[in-house]
Enzyme design. Structure first.
Site, PDB file in Angstrom:
ATOM      1  N   THR A 299       2.414 115.792 -23.165  1.00 38.22           N
ATOM      2  CA  THR A 299       2.685 115.059 -21.918  1.00 38.22           C
ATOM      3  C   THR A 299       3.992 114.314 -22.152  1.00 38.22           C
ATOM      4  O   THR A 299       4.406 114.166 -23.306  1.00 38.22           O
ATOM      5  CB  THR A 299       1.541 114.055 -21.634  1.00 38.22           C
ATOM      6  OG1 THR A 299       0.389 114.773 -21.185  1.00 38.22           O
ATOM      7  CG2 THR A 299       1.872 113.026 -20.571  1.00 38.22           C
TER       8      THR A 299
ATOM      9  N   GLY B 290      -6.009 116.370 -15.222  1.00 31.92           N
ATOM     10  CA  GLY B 290      -6.193 115.488 -16.371  1.00 31.92           C
ATOM     11  C   GLY B 290      -6.084 114.021 -16.007  1.00 31.92           C
ATOM     12  O   GLY B 290      -6.201 113.629 -14.844  1.00 31.92           O
TER      13      GLY B 290
HETATM   14  N1  ASP Z   1      -3.364 114.004 -21.189  1.00 26.21           N
HETATM   15  C1  ASP Z   1      -2.878 115.309 -20.830  1.00 26.21           C
HETATM   16  C2  ASP Z   1      -3.915 115.986 -20.006  1.00 26.21           C
HETATM   17  O1  ASP Z   1      -5.068 115.949 -20.377  1.00 26.21           O
HETATM   18  C3  ASP Z   1      -2.518 116.161 -21.996  1.00 26.21           C
HETATM   19  C4  ASP Z   1      -1.813 115.455 -23.124  1.00 26.21           C
HETATM   20  O2  ASP Z   1      -1.306 114.384 -22.962  1.00 26.21           O
HETATM   21  O3  ASP Z   1      -1.727 116.014 -24.202  1.00 26.21           O
HETATM   22  O4  ASP Z   1      -3.591 116.603 -19.037  1.00 26.21           O
END
Ligand code: ASP
Length: 311
Positions: free
Chosen positions: A176, A206
């Protein structure tokens, strides 16, 4: 009275494990993180607003194929991209977010358009894309978002899944980008953007666009942008939980963020981290996994970037 500005950014907790990190890739990532810090700092240095600074940094990271957001986003099981993004302004507590979108070059700019041009907080689907067109935001075709690295990650995830296993390499699994800022007027803001998780089901959303989970800002306490296992972050309302501990329980930003990430998140089996800045300009970046691409600067100091724990 003017206050010193502060800015922190992240390129996600989906870092290349130290064992497989190469000097070249590390250099590329660190250079990109520096560019993102510099872009946000430039806004703050010129007296700009925290919200503009956070979005500027996130735009740089979205345009960078190294990170999982905008260009370089991961693939769903249908070999498509579905992106989530959010912004929040700590002065007004106004927020905007989009989920599951594909086409706009910079999803975080569309999140801002939701906040500024509509009465809503979260838009999805064709309505979100219509807003992007009405706002004159640039669109890109699928090849722009395609990266060989993410395509291979999907194949690997699907092959493992067929054997009843899950992908454990964080660099292949997720990522992200995000930024939090405190400007010289004392206003806080947060911005986050993501492609989600590799091999997610189409339609999965997410924590990033869920205000209070992956993104939150309130001038009275702090601004937070998260990265990691989104489902766990949603269940814990991570960003708002940190805000609540600062605002209501009198914890320092560092105590609040570390308590939520290192204790609560770990307890439910979630992996990831946050970047956060408080009303006094303190910055903290805890994560309970091997690394988190990150950078930060406080007015008067030189900017720093880091990937693993002991940096
Ligand atoms: N939090 C993000 C999601 O679940 C993914 C990540 O940050 O790695 O979409």
């Amino acid at each position: 009275m003017t206050l010193p500005y502060a800015l922190a950014i992240h390129g996600g907790a989906g870092v290349m494990p130290r064992a497989s990190m190469t000097p070249e890739f590390s250099k590329e990532c660190r250079a990109a993180l520096k560019r993102a810090v510099a872009a946000g700092e430039d806004v703050l240095h010129r007296g700009g607003a925290a919200l503009d600074a956070a979005i500027e940094s996130v735009n740089v990271l979205e345009d960078e194929p190294l990170f999982n957001a905008g260009r370089g986003a991961v693939f769903t099981t249908d070999v498509t991209h579905e992106m989530d993004a959010a912004v929040m302004d700590g002065a007004s507590r106004r927020a905007g977010a989009v989920a599951g979108i594909f086409g706009p070059r910079n999803p975080v700019t569309l999140a801002r358009a939701v906040m500024e041009r509509t009465d809503h907080v979260l838009l999805i689907g064709s309505g979100a894309l219509r807003l992007a067109r009405d706002a004159g935001l640039p669109f890109e075709e699928p090849p722009y978002f395609y990266t060989e690295r993410r395509r291979r990650a999907l194949e690997e995830a699907l092959a493992l899944r067929a054997n009843g296993q899950t992908i454990d390499d964080p660099a292949l699994r997720h990522g992200t980008v995000g930024a939090v800022a405190r400007d010289r007027s004392g206003n806080l803001a947060a911005a986050t953007s993501t492609g989600g998780v590799t091999g997610k089901l189409p339609g999965r959303v997410g924590d990033t666009p869920v205000i209070g989970a992956g993104t939150f800002a309130d001038n009275r306490s702090c601004a937070v942008s998260a990265t990691g296992d989104g489902e766990a972050f949603i269940r814990l309302c991570v960003a708002h939980e940190i805000d609540a501990r600062v605002r209501l329980a009198g914890q320092t930003l560092e105590q609040a963020a570390a308590g939520v990430v290192m204790d609560d998140l770990t307890r439910i089996g979630g992996s990831g981290g946050v970047i956060a800045v408080d009303a006094r300009g303190n910055v903290t970046t805890p994560f309970n996994c091997e690394g988190m691409y990150r950078g930060w600067v406080v007015e008067g100091d030189t900017a720093s970037v880091a990937i693993y724990h002991d940096e």
